[in-house]
Design an enzyme around this catalytic site. Structure first.
Site, PDB file in Angstrom:
ATOM      1  N   HIS A   1       0.808  -1.234   0.000  1.00 15.98           N
ATOM      2  CA  HIS A   1       0.000   0.000   0.000  1.00 15.98           C
ATOM      3  C   HIS A   1       0.840   1.282   0.000  1.00 15.98           C
ATOM      4  CE1 HIS A   1      -3.610  -2.302   0.512  1.00 15.98           C
ATOM      5  NE2 HIS A   1      -3.270  -2.767   1.693  1.00 15.98           N
TER       6      HIS A   1
ATOM      7  N   ASP B   1      -3.127 -10.789  -1.959  1.00 15.80           N
ATOM      8  CA  ASP B   1      -3.582 -10.232  -0.679  1.00 15.80           C
ATOM      9  C   ASP B   1      -5.068  -9.861  -0.812  1.00 15.80           C
ATOM     10  OD1 ASP B   1      -1.952  -8.576   1.791  1.00 15.80           O
ATOM     11  OD2 ASP B   1      -3.942  -7.803   1.289  1.00 15.80           O
TER      12      ASP B   1
ATOM     13  N   HIS C   1      -6.503  -7.309   0.166  1.00 14.29           N
ATOM     14  CA  HIS C   1      -6.656  -5.893  -0.156  1.00 14.29           C
ATOM     15  C   HIS C   1      -6.026  -5.596  -1.519  1.00 14.29           C
ATOM     16  CE1 HIS C   1      -6.597  -6.152   4.311  1.00 14.29           C
ATOM     17  NE2 HIS C   1      -7.596  -5.282   4.201  1.00 14.29           N
TER      18      HIS C   1
ATOM     19  N   ASP D   1      -4.340 -12.754   4.103  1.00 17.95           N
ATOM     20  CA  ASP D   1      -5.548 -12.252   4.757  1.00 17.95           C
ATOM     21  C   ASP D   1      -6.841 -12.551   4.000  1.00 17.95           C
ATOM     22  OD1 ASP D   1      -4.659 -10.493   2.828  1.00 17.95           O
ATOM     23  OD2 ASP D   1      -4.523  -8.752   4.155  1.00 17.95           O
TER      24      ASP D   1
END
Ligand SMILES: [Zn+2]
Length: 422
Positions: free
Chosen positions: A153, A189, A191, A278
């Site tokens: 990120h 991931d 996200h 995740d």
């Protein structure tokens, strides 16, 4: 170099059908990588690396000669990805100065608290991932893992989502700038891999592919199908947003529709896998519902693509994963097993369970791969699966038009809305 650590009771072959990792796959490691601890209460737990490393040793699949130390990364190279103003702000904040200024760069928030020696700690994580890329790009290793990395990120001048510097972008820059490689970045991931995507959004040399829980429901809110790249990078950003509660079969179906075709169209020299853990059902920060069986199958597919497309060249990192004792170590053990072509034992080694039982707040798992058939069924399973399928198929229609040179000037978001193309 820090190689050569071996735990007592971790001799290969001791725990069932296992084999030594061939040394052409390297495990980049330094105990100081655990210094990237945002705060003692923060959900991003650096001890995941040690949990993973000791699990691999206990399974007998991490040989001494697989270890590689972390190389040096200069600030000059860091500045190829991050602005010097941002780097200066991180360095000052690391020493307790300029905290007000740092806040403007996303530092000092709940997600990204300032901590002592933050700059040094995250620079080391970046150096580990760049080391992994360098080992593979120079042919000194066929594959390499940097499980402390995966800070996808972080942006050019902003900390975000627990990430301060973007180790993945630095690794990709090294491969592109120093080794003239085309790099396919595959982000599994939960996200969206926004930082890496935006840093290479107009690059002809990098394709970013991200499968994630839809930004309609989850941080960072991006990763829509209509984000397809810009200018010379047009068609090189690939986003597959998934419905909350997506399970193994639907995730793998979407993967199979999107990822092989995208990578084949791009023809990379190197694959960089961000293997955030995740998307698992037990993860407390997101809502996908995968099991370790599905995650392992996805990792094996990425390794298979490296075999057919890049001569095996693959770098894998960690990433998210907020069920640190149960999920992340087993997930990354599956990544390592796929990368090395070794088999893990069915049972989690007792020595590992004993070692970590006292500090784990949850009961440690007994099996290396959980059994989703024992879980409560997900309501609306068919609706979720068919929505994902439609989104994946329409995404590919849009991308293939772009790749064939006849794409619309501005792609729209109809695919993701499940509306028909016109
Ligand atoms: Zn994540």
């Amino acid at each position: 170099m820090t190689g050569g650590r071996r735990e007592a009771g971790a001799e290969p072959g001791q725990h069932g059908r296992v084999g030594q990792a061939p040394a052409d796959v390297r495990f980049v490691y330094d105990p100081a990588l655990a210094d990237y601890e945002l705060s003692p209460e923060h959900p991003f737990r650096p001890e995941r690396l040690e949990l993973t490393r000791t699990l691999l040793e206990a399974c007998g699949v991490l040989a001494e000669d697989a270890y590689a130390g972390v190389g040096h990364l200069t600030e000059r190279e860091l500045a190829r990805v991050h602005s010097t103003a941002y780097i200066d702000a991180v360095k000052r904040a690391s020493q307790g100065d300029g905290l007000e200024e740092a806040y403007a760069f996303g530092l000092g928030t709940g997600d990204n608290p300032v901590f002592a020696r933050m700059h040094e700690a995250v620079l080391r994580v970046c150096a580990a991932t760049v080391t992994a890329v360098e080992l593979v790009a120079t042919g000194r290793a066929r594959r390499a893992a940097s499980f402390a990395g995966g800070l996808h990120h972080a942006q050019r001048a902003k900390a975000s989502g627990f990430c301060v510097y973007n180790d993945l972008a630095l690794g990709i820059r090294r491969a592109v700038d120093e080794h003239d490689m085309r790099v396919a970045y595959v982000d599994l991931d939960v996200h969206h891999g926004d930082g890496v995507q935006w840093l290479f959004y107009d690059s002809p040399s990098v394709m970013t592919v991200s499968l994630h829980e839809s930004g309609r429901y989850l941080f960072p809110g991006t990763g829509h199908t209509y984000e397809t790249g810009r200018g010379a990078g047009r068609g090189h950003a690939v986003n597959m947003p998934l419905e909350p509660f997506t399970e193994d079969a639907s995730f793998l179906e979407a993967f199979d529709i999107v990822v092989p075709a995208a990578l084949r169209a791009f023809q990379p020299d190197l694959i960089v896998l961000q293997a955030g853990a995740d998307m698992h059902r037990n993860d407390p920060l997101a809502d996908l519902s995968l099991s370790l069986a599905g995650m392992g199958a996805a990792y094996r597919r990425v390794v298979g693509l490296s075999e057919t497309l890049t001569g095996g060249r693959l770098v894998a990192t960690g990433g998210g994963g907020y069920d640190p004792f149960r999920t992340a170590p087993r997930a990354w053990a599956l990544v390592w097993a796929a990368m090395t072509g070794t088999e893990l034992p069915e049972a989690v080694p007792e020595a590992w369970r004993r070692r970590w039982a006292e500090v784990s707040p949850v009961a440690l798992p007994e099996r290396m791969v959980d059994d989703p058939s024992s879980w409560e069924p997900v309501p609306r399973r068919d609706t979720i699966s068919s929505h994902n399928r439609v989104v994946a198929e329409r995404l590919m229609e849009v991308l293939e038009t772009i790749w064939n040179g006849s794409g619309p000037a501005v792609p729209d978001d109809r695919a993701e809305n499940g509306e028909g193309p016109t």
